[in-house]
Design an enzyme around this catalytic site. Structure first.
Site, PDB file in Angstrom:
ATOM      1  N   GLN A  73       0.833  -1.208   0.000  1.00  0.00           N
ATOM      2  CA  GLN A  73       0.000   0.000   0.000  1.00  0.00           C
ATOM      3  C   GLN A  73       0.865   1.255   0.000  1.00  0.00           C
ATOM      4  O   GLN A  73       1.586   1.510   0.971  1.00  0.00           O
ATOM      5  CB  GLN A  73      -0.890  -0.013   1.246  1.00  0.00           C
ATOM      6  CG  GLN A  73      -1.801   1.188   1.376  1.00  0.00           C
ATOM      7  CD  GLN A  73      -2.515   1.218   2.718  1.00  0.00           C
ATOM      8  OE1 GLN A  73      -2.016   0.697   3.721  1.00  0.00           O
ATOM      9  NE2 GLN A  73      -3.684   1.831   2.751  1.00  0.00           N
ATOM     10  N   GLY A  74       0.795   2.037  -1.051  1.00  0.00           N
ATOM     11  CA  GLY A  74       1.605   3.257  -1.152  1.00  0.00           C
ATOM     12  C   GLY A  74       0.773   4.509  -0.979  1.00  0.00           C
ATOM     13  O   GLY A  74       0.449   5.194  -1.952  1.00  0.00           O
ATOM     14  N   TYR A  75       0.394   4.793   0.246  1.00  0.00           N
ATOM     15  CA  TYR A  75      -0.371   6.016   0.540  1.00  0.00           C
ATOM     16  C   TYR A  75       0.539   7.060   1.199  1.00  0.00           C
ATOM     17  O   TYR A  75       0.760   8.129   0.690  1.00  0.00           O
ATOM     18  CB  TYR A  75      -1.524   5.711   1.500  1.00  0.00           C
ATOM     19  CG  TYR A  75      -2.755   5.085   0.888  1.00  0.00           C
ATOM     20  CD1 TYR A  75      -2.718   4.499  -0.373  1.00  0.00           C
ATOM     21  CD2 TYR A  75      -3.968   5.082   1.570  1.00  0.00           C
ATOM     22  CE1 TYR A  75      -3.857   3.923  -0.924  1.00  0.00           C
ATOM     23  CE2 TYR A  75      -5.117   4.517   1.019  1.00  0.00           C
ATOM     24  CZ  TYR A  75      -5.057   3.931  -0.218  1.00  0.00           C
ATOM     25  OH  TYR A  75      -6.185   3.371  -0.746  1.00  0.00           O
ATOM     26  N   SER A  76       1.054   6.694   2.394  1.00  0.00           N
ATOM     27  CA  SER A  76       1.747   7.684   3.218  1.00  0.00           C
ATOM     28  C   SER A  76       3.038   8.154   2.582  1.00  0.00           C
ATOM     29  O   SER A  76       3.726   7.399   1.893  1.00  0.00           O
ATOM     30  CB  SER A  76       2.068   7.089   4.589  1.00  0.00           C
ATOM     31  OG  SER A  76       0.914   6.556   5.164  1.00  0.00           O
ATOM     32  N   GLU A 114     -10.364  -1.065   5.770  1.00  0.00           N
ATOM     33  CA  GLU A 114      -9.136  -1.309   6.515  1.00  0.00           C
ATOM     34  C   GLU A 114      -9.413  -1.182   8.010  1.00  0.00           C
ATOM     35  O   GLU A 114      -8.921  -1.958   8.809  1.00  0.00           O
ATOM     36  CB  GLU A 114      -8.075  -0.299   6.070  1.00  0.00           C
ATOM     37  CG  GLU A 114      -6.719  -0.502   6.735  1.00  0.00           C
ATOM     38  CD  GLU A 114      -5.687   0.549   6.318  1.00  0.00           C
ATOM     39  OE1 GLU A 114      -5.972   1.332   5.388  1.00  0.00           O
ATOM     40  OE2 GLU A 114      -4.617   0.575   6.932  1.00  0.00           O
ATOM     41  N   ASN A 120      -5.236   6.968  16.054  1.00  0.00           N
ATOM     42  CA  ASN A 120      -6.434   6.966  16.892  1.00  0.00           C
ATOM     43  C   ASN A 120      -6.947   8.388  17.141  1.00  0.00           C
ATOM     44  O   ASN A 120      -8.148   8.583  17.312  1.00  0.00           O
ATOM     45  CB  ASN A 120      -6.157   6.220  18.207  1.00  0.00           C
ATOM     46  CG  ASN A 120      -6.155   4.723  17.986  1.00  0.00           C
ATOM     47  OD1 ASN A 120      -5.993   4.251  16.851  1.00  0.00           O
ATOM     48  ND2 ASN A 120      -6.335   3.957  19.047  1.00  0.00           N
ATOM     49  N   GLU A 121      -6.036   9.357  17.109  1.00  0.00           N
ATOM     50  CA  GLU A 121      -6.486  10.755  17.245  1.00  0.00           C
ATOM     51  C   GLU A 121      -7.344  11.137  16.033  1.00  0.00           C
ATOM     52  O   GLU A 121      -8.394  11.771  16.175  1.00  0.00           O
ATOM     53  CB  GLU A 121      -5.288  11.704  17.366  1.00  0.00           C
ATOM     54  CG  GLU A 121      -4.541  11.625  18.709  1.00  0.00           C
ATOM     55  CD  GLU A 121      -3.647  10.408  18.842  1.00  0.00           C
ATOM     56  OE1 GLU A 121      -3.294   9.810  17.795  1.00  0.00           O
ATOM     57  OE2 GLU A 121      -3.301  10.028  19.972  1.00  0.00           O
TER      58      GLU A 121
END
Ligand SMILES: Cc1cc2nc3c(=O)[nH]c(=O)nc-3n(C[C@H](O)[C@H](O)[C@H](O)COP(=O)(O)OP(=O)(O)OC[C@H]3O[C@@H](n4cnc5c(N)ncnc54)[C@H](O)[C@@H]3O)c2cc1C
Lengths: 378, 398
Positions: free
Chosen positions: B126-129, B244, B384-385
């Site tokens: 997965q290449g998101y960040s 996800e 989680n924030e």
């Protein structure tokens, strides 16, 4: 009432903080951890020269006669540097015990060798079944001729495997559960029948499991009187909890300042993440935990040094530090996001040390349990 | 309101048990049971066994080769899988890019990619960040510029989980920066063997190589690898992120870990502290169990809503937050159970095939690295924030 540092403490703090800043950067620490030796012999000599190895010992054996508060000040600074040299093992634990329990004639030579930096020591007390409860140990030292025969298995002896001497706790009498019957022996790491399984700990220290199988020693290996070491061990452990907790405070304060700095420069959504109030509150919580931990450290240092309710004070301190460490350590990682879980950044290494400090010398749960039990009989 | 299984569901459960007993490779189960990390081959072997059985597409519709299972069947499957010490199903192909392709891809893409995903013949990542686009994912800068029949891709992705195993990467790339930042993002499939792609390891706190940086330098990607429309990638990604987040809760594996911990404490091997007498510890354990039961029912409510045709909504954020908090609470309990032997760092001891002399109880030294590693769970998949921001905005209306 005065919580400010005296001149000696100010000097200690300055010299230690200068040392950490100039000579113990994160890259050089990493090199030390990864070196074959696992600690820096050169730094150890520096510690001798700076008087740190002499700090808690009486003047008659070449020490500085420092107090537990002095030790606390030094340990906090060493915590900020994540020092891996076996200061706690050699000076705070083994040396302390030699000073408390060895016979006058033994003490002089051993402590001189320690103070000069020539000789490392480690405390081989804890065992798997006993965990950190020294009364439960089962290693035996049966009489053999005019000497002793030692058998047992010591768990996770921090600082063992560096070529120093082992201060071993073994039973010359009593059985697991009895405080009576505990004796101290001095062994070489390579003595016949002693075998070490060495490793690095999760936070970069060296340690070993030590197996003793029919280790034959002469009477001179016995430190102090036989069968009466429990009070000295207990007193040493209280001091060690104070020193370890002081280290934890240094680690936590560093994590807090690293996190605050990070949140000021890391930008997401076009603004520094520190501008999000939820993160500000989180760091305010971390700050309060650091301060509460420091206050507890002062309380316990005074109580342990004064010998009033020392066991209770030490346990209370270990519980409070464990609680603060959990919040401060976990939130430091969380607020760093992905960067927090990398090996590359120092923050993760402070977190790892802090986590292991909770295990070392008995966890928060273990000490809390002990305190609850004391309450229920009181 | 009831959660009783029907006769058919009970029969299904028996079939699932049989499968895990007879068809999951034993070597893989042993690794998971011993706390070792399965390697690439282990994952592929397990997922191919599922595929042979017709169970690889747990959440996929039947028309694409999926199981078409009901919510109850999925629940049964995940519980039995965890109880049998199966590894997690690697989500990138089966749970992430697969659903995007069958939902938004064209027929050619479906025919080309879905069979290999279903059969675990191709490993996806997965290449998101990106270094400067984490929580603010829409701020991503990796650029894809159209050049005839190709896009030319330049930029870098980071934290790419198991990218060093991957054959293909699905990326969010910027194809336009004239308008709103969410609007210039496209969803592109890139062959990792393309010239100009390099993968660099990132070592995590536990000393492992699990995540990577992936660099793109003038990488030529055929335009037919664009999924859906140019500029619509953000919409597709959001759908996927919701999937996800449901997967991330990990209720069944947490139940398994809790059960194992209780079994350990009931009969502690030499060197494990006798924690059953420690009321402080036991109270923590019981509270964790209560949280887990609540979460299990929250998940069941979400699953049954999904089964009646509703898409997983913002309540999937609850699953992510609570699920990861419970995972981390379990890490802490296990760390405590390791006692003094939490300290040694002896990674060889929890490698498969280790035959040397164990330092302390066999499991103990792997607990601190696991605790360190699992700090990631409250960070990845949207921190989680960020999940709480979503709840505040989408559920509470702020
Ligand atoms: C082990 C691991 C595996 C990963 N695997 C993958 C992968 O395979 N593919 C992939 O694309 N990504 C992956 N990620 C990346 C992950 O999704 C990001 O780390 C995550 O989105 C957070 O981004 P960041 O690390 O840049 O942290 P930042 O966004 O910089 O966040 C730092 C801190 O600020 C907080 N914060 C940020 N914005 C806000 C806000 N608006 N309000 C309140 N708090 C805020 C965060 O919650 C966090 O605590 C992985 C990450 C990890 C750690």
């Amino acid at each position: 009432m005065d919580f400010s540092l005296n001149d000696i403490q100010q000097m200690l703090q300055d010299s230690a903080s200068r040392f950490v800043r100039n000579d113990y950067g994160f890259a050089s620490r990493r090199a030390i951890v990864e070196s074959a030796a696992g600690y820096s012999a050169a730094h150890w000599q520096t510690y001798a020269e700076l008087g740190w190895l002499a700090l808690p010992f009486p003047e008659e054996v070449g020490g500085m006669g420092g107090s537990l508060s002095d030790l606390m000040v030094l340990q906090t600074e060493l915590g900020r540097g994540l020092i891996v040299e076996p200061y706690l093992a050699t000076v705070v634990m083994a040396g302390n015990l030699i000073n408390r329990h060895a016979a006058a004639g033994q003490k002089q030579a051993l402590l001189e060798a320690l103070i000069s930096g020539e000789q490392l020591f480690s405390f081989a007390g804890f065992e798997a079944a006993a965990q950190h409860d020294i009364r439960l140990i089962s290693t035996t030292a049966g009489a053999d001729g005019d000497g002793y025969r030692l058998n047992g298995h010591k768990a996770v002896v921090i600082g063992a495997g560096l070529g120093g001497k082992l201060v071993v706790v073994a039973r010359t009498g009593g059985r697991p559960g009895d405080a009576g019957g505990l004796s101290l022996f001095l062994l070489d790491e390579d003595a016949e029948g002693v075998s070490l399984q060495g490793y690095t700990t999760n936070d970069g220290l060296r340690a070993a499991d030590v197996r003793l199988s029919d280790v034959l020693v002469g009477p001179e290996a016995l430190l102090g009187d036989a069968g009466t070491a429990a009070p000295a061990i207990n007193a040493m452990l209280n001091d060690a909890i104070v020193a370890l907790s002081a280290e934890a405070v240094g680690v936590m304060e560093t994590l807090l300042s690293r996190t605050v700095e990070f949140c000021k420069v890391r930008k997401q959504f076009g603004v520094p993440i520190g501008s999000f109030q939820v993160l500000q509150h989180r760091m305010a919580d971390m700050f309060m935990e650091c301060e509460q931990a420091r206050s507890m450290l002062y309380y316990a240092t005074i109580a342990v040094a004064g010998g009033c309710d020392a066991d209770v004070a030490a346990s209370r301190l270990k519980v409070r530090i464990g609680k603060a460490a959990r919040l401060v350590g976990q939130q430091a990682i969380q607020l760093h996001g992905g960067m927090g879980v990398t090996d590359e950044l120092d923050v993760g290494h402070y977190f790892k040390r802090l986590t292991m400090i909770n295990t070392q010398l008995g966890s928060r749960d273990a000490h809390l349990h002990r305190l609850v039990q004391l309450q229920s009989v009181a | 309101m009831n959660i009783d299984f029907t006769e058919e569901e009970l029969a299904f459960r028996e079939e699932v048990r049989q499968f895990f007993r007879n068809e999951m490779p034993a070597s893989v189960r042993d690794k998971v049971a011993r706390g070792c990390w399965p390697d690439r081959e282990d994952h592929v072997a397990y997922q191919q066994a599922l595929y042979e059985k017709g169970w690889a597409g747990v959440n996929w519709p039947v028309e694409y080769g999926g199981t078409g299972w009901s919510a109850a069947q999925r629940y049964i499957f995940y519980n039995e899988a965890a109880a049998a010490d199966a590894p997690r199903i690697i989500p990138f192909g089966l749970a992430m890019v697969g659903p995007v392709i069958y939902t938004f891809g064209n027929d050619e893409q479906k025919a080309r990619f879905l069979p290999d995903i279903l059969a675990s013949r191709v490993w996806w990542c997965q290449g998101y960040s990106e270094p400067n686009a984490g929580s603010d994912l829409a701020g991503l800068k990796t650029r894809a510029v159209r050049d005839g029949a190709h896009y030319i891709v330049n930029g870098s992705k980071t934290w790419t989980t198991l990218g060093h195993y991957a054959d293909w990467i699905f990326c969010l790339v910027r194809t336009d920066d004239s308008g709103k930042k969410q609007e210039g993002i496209s969803f592109l499939l890139i062959d990792m063997t393309s010239p100009g792609v390099t993968v660099k390891p990132i070592i995590t706190l536990d000393g492992r190589h699990e995540v990577n940086e992936v660099f793109f330098e003038d990488v030529r990607v055929p335009v037919e690898n664009l999924v859906g429309e140019e500029g619509k990638g953000w919409t597709y990604a959001k759908v996927l992120l919701t999937h996800e987040r449901t997967n991330i809760a990990g209720v069944a594996p947490s139940k398994r870990r809790l059960a194992r911990l209780k079994a350990l404490l009931a009969d502690p091997p030499a060197g494990v502290p006798s924690l059953r007498e420690n009321a402080v510890f036991m109270a923590r354990l019981v509270e964790t169990e209560i949280e887990l039961t609540s979460l299990e029912y929250t998940e069941l409510r979400v699953l049954s809503a999904v089964a009646t045709g509703k898409a997983p909504g913002p309540e999937s954020s609850i699953l992510k937050i609570k699920g990861t908090e419970i995972q981390q609470a379990l890490d802490e309990l296990w760390l405590e159970a390791a006692g003094i032997y939490a300290m040694p760092f002896v990674p060889e001891q929890y490698q498969a095939g280790f035959e040397g002399e164990s330092i302390g109880p066999h499991f103990a030294p792997s607990m601190a690295p696991l605790y360190y590693n699992n700090r990631k769970v409250t960070i990845y998949g949207g921190t989680n924030e960020i999940q709480k921001n979503i709840i505040a905005k989408q559920v509470l209306g702020f």
